[in-house]
Design an enzyme around this catalytic site. Structure first.
Site, short mmCIF file in Angstrom:
data_model
loop_
_atom_site.label_atom_id
_atom_site.label_comp_id
_atom_site.label_asym_id
_atom_site.label_seq_id
_atom_site.Cartn_x
_atom_site.Cartn_y
_atom_site.Cartn_z
N ASN A 9 0.87 -1.18 0.00
CA ASN A 9 0.00 0.00 0.00
C ASN A 9 0.90 1.23 0.00
O ASN A 9 1.46 1.58 1.03
CB ASN A 9 -0.89 -0.03 1.25
N LYS A 11 0.17 4.33 -0.40
CA LYS A 11 -0.42 5.58 0.13
C LYS A 11 -0.10 6.73 -0.84
O LYS A 11 -0.05 6.51 -2.04
CB LYS A 11 0.08 5.83 1.55
N HIS A 97 -9.40 1.41 4.56
CA HIS A 97 -8.15 1.65 5.29
C HIS A 97 -8.41 2.66 6.41
O HIS A 97 -9.18 3.60 6.24
CB HIS A 97 -7.07 2.16 4.33
N GLU A 99 -6.79 5.10 7.47
CA GLU A 99 -6.54 6.52 7.13
C GLU A 99 -7.74 7.10 6.38
O GLU A 99 -8.09 8.26 6.57
CB GLU A 99 -5.23 6.63 6.33
N GLU A 169 -5.33 -4.42 10.65
CA GLU A 169 -4.31 -3.38 10.82
C GLU A 169 -4.59 -2.57 12.09
O GLU A 169 -5.37 -1.60 12.05
CB GLU A 169 -4.31 -2.44 9.62
N GLY A 175 2.67 2.58 10.60
CA GLY A 175 3.65 3.64 10.38
C GLY A 175 4.39 4.08 11.63
O GLY A 175 5.06 5.12 11.62
N SER A 209 3.49 -1.75 10.42
CA SER A 209 4.94 -1.85 10.64
C SER A 209 5.48 -3.25 10.35
O SER A 209 6.41 -3.72 11.00
CB SER A 209 5.31 -1.40 12.06
N GLY A 230 2.87 -1.02 4.21
CA GLY A 230 2.98 0.38 3.82
C GLY A 230 4.43 0.77 3.57
O GLY A 230 4.99 0.53 2.50
N GLY A 231 5.06 1.35 4.58
CA GLY A 231 6.41 1.90 4.44
C GLY A 231 7.42 0.93 3.82
O GLY A 231 8.23 1.33 2.97
P1 PGA Z 1 2.89 0.49 7.53
O1 PGA Z 1 1.41 0.72 6.91
O2 PGA Z 1 3.39 -0.82 6.98
O3 PGA Z 1 3.69 1.67 7.04
O4 PGA Z 1 2.74 0.47 9.00
C1 PGA Z 1 0.54 -0.35 6.69
C2 PGA Z 1 -0.76 0.16 6.12
O5 PGA Z 1 -1.22 1.24 6.51
O6 PGA Z 1 -1.36 -0.51 5.26
#
Ligand code: PGA
Length: 249
Positions: A9, A11, A97, A99, A169, A175, A209, A230-231
């Site tokens: 993802n 973002k 998600h 966010e 999640e 993050g 994470s 994500g990251g």
């Molecule tokens: P992250 O994000 O791996 O950066 O923690 C995961 C996500 O929001 O899908």
């Protein structure tokens, strides 16, 4: 037995040019990963055309989107329809998600509308659920995530539910570098799977994470079938290592 799915993802990261560069580097690094492992990347809408072009004949990496509108067309300024995504070869769409729930007014009810629309068009929804730190501290984690899951499944028949991918999640783990303990994530994900017998073979992904160093600990749990990343999905070498570590069991 659910299949393994690893989805990136991105973002609000990467231009079209940056997306092309990622794909050129990433595809060779995962070319020999077992075809049974589903690998997807979800770039921003504006990079989907470039991603499609760069993936070209590659069938190893699937294309995802980060959101969609449930209506086929209309006066919805700023929104994107399913057919617009299909035009670019998108097969997976992240829905709900945290966010988008927090900043873009995504509701359980709109998650359900999006899931229904995606299934009707043969796309794979990746439905995200998760609790806040306050909800966790109040002992409400299981109630929260199972309520979100049931709302997403509302009105679907068993055959439709079987076509979903779900992602757990925990919001406090996204993050932050503070990933959820794998055993605890697995416990919550077992509760999510328990929401419907039709979820028995649905891939349940952990997100929050996740990285190359911790993915194997999640995959060791019976109810964790992959990751929504994500990251750690933004760098081709790091994401390829994560995919490899997820699949060498
Ligand atoms: P992250 O994000 O791996 O950066 O923690 C995961 C996500 O929001 O899908």
């Amino acid at each position: 037995m659910p299949r393994t799915v690893i989805a990136g993802n991105w973002k609000m990261h990467k231009t079209a040019a940056e997306t092309r560069a990622f794909i050129e580097a990433f595809v060779p690094l995962v070319a020999d990963v077992s075809p049974e492992i589903e690998i997807a990347i979800a770039p921003p809408f504006t990079a989907l055309a470039a991603a499609r072009e760069a993936l070209a004949a590659d069938t190893r990496v699937r294309l995802g989107a980060q959101n969609v509108h449930w209506e086929p067309q209309g006066a919805y300024t700023g929104e994107i329809s399913i057919s617009m995504l299909q035009e670019h070869g998108v097969s997976h769409v992240i829905v709900g998600h945290s966010e988008r729930r927090a900043y873009c007014n995504e509701l359980d009810s709109t998650v359900n509308l999006k899931v229904r629309a995606l299934l009707a068009h043969g796309l794979t929804p990746i439905v995200a659920v998760g609790e806040t730190l306050d909800e966790r501290n109040a002992g409400e984690t299981d109630a929260r995530v199972t309520a979100q899951t049931r709302a997403a499944l509302d009105g679907l028949d068993d055959a439709q539910i079987a076509r979903l991918v779900l992602a757990y999640e925990p919001i406090w783990a996204i993050g932050t570098g503070h990933n959820c303990d794998p055993a605890e994530a697995g416990r919550v994900m077992e509760a999510i799977r328990g929401c419907s017998p039709a979820l028995a073979d649905v891939p349940l992904l952990y997100g929050g994470s996740m990285k190359a160093e911790n993915v194997a600990a999640y995959m060791a749990h019976a109810h964790i079938n992959g990751g929504l990343v994500g990251g750690a999905s933004l760098d081709p070498a790091a994401f390829a290592t994560l995919v490899r570590n997820a699949t060498t069991r």
